[in-house]
Scaffold this motif. Structure first.
Motif, PDB file in Angstrom:
ATOM      1  N   GLU A   1      69.970  62.472   6.915  1.00  9.34           N
ATOM      2  CA  GLU A   1      69.938  61.696   8.152  1.00  9.34           C
ATOM      3  C   GLU A   1      71.341  61.251   8.584  1.00  9.34           C
ATOM      4  OE1 GLU A   1      67.092  60.341   9.869  1.00  9.34           O
ATOM      5  OE2 GLU A   1      68.305  59.084  11.194  1.00  9.34           O
TER       6      GLU A   1
ATOM      7  N   PHE B   1      67.815  75.617   7.877  1.00  6.36           N
ATOM      8  CA  PHE B   1      68.442  74.989   9.048  1.00  6.36           C
ATOM      9  C   PHE B   1      69.859  74.513   8.737  1.00  6.36           C
ATOM     10  CE2 PHE B   1      64.048  74.234  10.858  1.00  6.36           C
ATOM     11  CZ  PHE B   1      64.244  75.049  11.954  1.00  6.36           C
TER      12      PHE B   1
ATOM     13  N   TYR C   1      65.634  60.946   2.135  1.00  8.28           N
ATOM     14  CA  TYR C   1      66.467  62.006   2.714  1.00  8.28           C
ATOM     15  C   TYR C   1      67.611  61.387   3.518  1.00  8.28           C
ATOM     16  CZ  TYR C   1      63.880  61.050   7.019  1.00  8.28           C
ATOM     17  OH  TYR C   1      63.345  60.422   8.103  1.00  8.28           O
TER      18      TYR C   1
ATOM     19  N   VAL D   1      66.986  67.515   9.795  1.00  5.47           N
ATOM     20  CA  VAL D   1      66.517  66.144   9.550  1.00  5.47           C
ATOM     21  C   VAL D   1      64.993  66.112   9.619  1.00  5.47           C
ATOM     22  CG1 VAL D   1      66.526  63.771  10.415  1.00  5.47           C
ATOM     23  CG2 VAL D   1      68.647  65.088  10.384  1.00  5.47           C
ATOM     24  N   ASN D   2      64.429  66.805  10.620  1.00  7.83           N
ATOM     25  CA  ASN D   2      62.972  66.872  10.756  1.00  7.83           C
ATOM     26  C   ASN D   2      62.338  67.533   9.525  1.00  7.83           C
ATOM     27  OD1 ASN D   2      60.683  68.940  11.627  1.00  7.83           O
ATOM     28  ND2 ASN D   2      60.400  67.036  12.767  1.00  7.83           N
ATOM     29  N   SER D   3      62.945  68.645   9.057  1.00  9.94           N
ATOM     30  CA  SER D   3      62.400  69.353   7.888  1.00  9.94           C
ATOM     31  C   SER D   3      62.464  68.480   6.642  1.00  9.94           C
ATOM     32  CB  SER D   3      63.180  70.645   7.632  1.00  9.94           C
ATOM     33  OG  SER D   3      63.187  71.444   8.778  1.00  9.94           O
TER      34      SER D   3
ATOM     35  N   ALA E   1      62.436  65.184   6.608  1.00  6.70           N
ATOM     36  CA  ALA E   1      61.490  64.077   6.764  1.00  6.70           C
ATOM     37  C   ALA E   1      60.056  64.517   6.519  1.00  6.70           C
ATOM     38  CB  ALA E   1      61.633  63.470   8.157  1.00  6.70           C
ATOM     39  N   THR E   2      59.778  65.796   6.805  1.00  9.47           N
ATOM     40  CA  THR E   2      58.414  66.284   6.620  1.00  9.47           C
ATOM     41  C   THR E   2      58.254  67.051   5.298  1.00  9.47           C
ATOM     42  OG1 THR E   2      59.041  68.124   8.066  1.00  9.47           O
ATOM     43  CG2 THR E   2      57.744  66.376   9.055  1.00  9.47           C
TER      44      THR E   2
ATOM     45  N   PRO F   1      60.440  63.410   1.496  1.00 12.90           N
ATOM     46  CA  PRO F   1      60.188  62.598   2.696  1.00 12.90           C
ATOM     47  C   PRO F   1      60.470  61.104   2.462  1.00 12.90           C
ATOM     48  CG  PRO F   1      58.466  64.202   2.430  1.00 12.90           C
ATOM     49  CD  PRO F   1      59.308  64.299   1.200  1.00 12.90           C
TER      50      PRO F   1
ATOM     51  N   ALA G   1      69.478  68.658  13.804  1.00  7.83           N
ATOM     52  CA  ALA G   1      68.328  67.796  14.104  1.00  7.83           C
ATOM     53  C   ALA G   1      67.062  68.357  13.446  1.00  7.83           C
ATOM     54  CB  ALA G   1      68.155  67.671  15.611  1.00  7.83           C
ATOM     55  N   CYS G   2      66.911  69.703  13.491  1.00 13.21           N
ATOM     56  CA  CYS G   2      65.767  70.343  12.844  1.00 13.21           C
ATOM     57  C   CYS G   2      65.818  70.154  11.323  1.00 13.21           C
ATOM     58  CB  CYS G   2      65.728  71.830  13.171  1.00 13.21           C
ATOM     59  SG  CYS G   2      65.293  72.154  14.876  1.00 13.21           S
TER      60      CYS G   2
ATOM     61  N   LYS H   1      67.136  52.584   3.978  1.00 15.72           N
ATOM     62  CA  LYS H   1      67.507  53.586   4.967  1.00 15.72           C
ATOM     63  C   LYS H   1      68.163  52.928   6.181  1.00 15.72           C
ATOM     64  CE  LYS H   1      65.546  57.652   7.192  1.00 15.72           C
ATOM     65  NZ  LYS H   1      65.301  57.216   8.571  1.00 15.72           N
TER      66      LYS H   1
END
Lengths: 99, 217
Positions: free
Chosen positions: B188, B99, B184, B85-87, B89-90, B181, B82-83, B19
């Motif tokens: 990113e 998103f 991704y 990327v967060n989704s 990652a989680t 997770p 950005a959200c 990554k």
């Protein structure tokens, strides 16, 4: 490097600041600040850009190598602007015959 | 382990290193992009410092409201990216797809606003080379301003268009449950590209729309 996941809440803070700064720059643009209009507009733009780079683009949490590349991109842009503008500004200083 | 080996290419020690390598590669590309746009920003700086008056007159032909709305639309789009990327990652697949779709819709909205502006400028006779009928003060340098405006917003709009294509591909892959997770990276680094596009607009907006607003009589 340990993986850092930025939460939606953290993103939301940055997002709100960006919106406030957009409003701020638009309002400041309509006020007469003389030569400072450009300064204020650029300072706000640089703050917004820094927020995007540091938090949306994760440079705040990234490896040193990635940071180096990001900074070098900006440094080369600085060189480009600096050398071009020193030429622009100083061109008329010496009376060159035939110019 | 099958899923893991799919995500990790054999030349890398672990997923984190892979990554980091992708992120670094993307940043090197973005550094070249900074200079790609930087050349045009440098050109703008030189001409604006040479002909500040004509640039001021020309700038006041742009609609500041639409410029501000475009800025807000792009910032919202960046936030949704950005959200995403967060989704990713989680590991929330539905949120990720949602998103990404929001990001795409706002990107399309941005292009619609920009193309409407271009069309209005065309109708006003302020599009150099196509329909330029401005006969006011200093038409030559006003034309120069609009040449630069269309070149820079045009280059930016082409980046937005490429971004939309990338995001659509991402959304389909996310829907097909490709991202986990542990893997991704495409989300990113596409995010990095998308935020960069936002970044360019953050400078375009004040430099084109706001420079002479206070001189408007």
């Amino acid at each position: 490097m340990a993986e850092h996941i930025v939460t939606k809440k953290q993103y939301a803070y940055v997002f709100v600041i960006l919106l406030v700064l957009t409003l701020g720059t638009t309002v400041a643009g309509n006020m007469d600040l003389g030569p400072f209009n450009v300064v204020v507009a650029l300072v706000i733009a640089v703050i917004k850009a820094s927020l995007v780079v540091l938090f949306f683009m994760h440079v705040y949490w990234s490896t040193k190598l990635t940071r180096l590349v990001a900074v070098s991109g900006i440094a080369w842009l600085g060189l480009l602007l600096w050398l071009t503008l020193t030429d622009m500004i100083s061109r008329g200083w010496l009376g060159v015959p035939g110019k | 382990m099958a899923n893991h080996s799919l995500a990790l290419r054999h030349q890398f020690e672990d997923v984190a290193q892979q990554k980091d390598a992708s992120t670094l590669g993307m940043w090197i590309f973005l550094a070249t992009e900074i200079l790609f746009f930087g050349g045009m920003f440098c050109c703008y700086t030189v001409y604006r410092s040479s002909y500040p008056h004509a640039f001021g007159i020309a700038s006041n032909h742009l609609e500041v409201l639409w410029g501000a709305v475009s800025t807000v639309v792009l910032i919202c789009s960046s936030y949704f990216m950005a959200c995403s990327v967060n989704s990713a990652a989680t590991g929330y697949r539905k949120a990720l797809v949602g998103f990404l779709v929001l990001t795409i819709l706002l990107a399309v909205a941005f292009l619609v606003i920009e193309m409407s502006e271009w069309y209005l400028l065309y109708k006003e006779g302020l599009m150099p080379g196509v329909n330029f009928t401005y006969k006011g003060i200093d038409p030559g340098h006003v034309q120069l301003f609009f040449c630069m405006y269309f070149a820079m917003t045009g280059l930016h709009a082409s980046h937005v268009t490429i971004g939309i294509v990338i995001l659509i591909i991402l959304a389909f892959r996310a829907y097909a449950d490709v991202f986990t997770p542990a893997y991704y990276t495409p989300v990113e680094i596409s995010g990095l590209y998308w935020h960069f596009v936002d970044l360019v607009w953050i400078f375009l907006f004040p430099l084109y729309y706001l420079i002479a607003r206070h001189l408007q009589g």
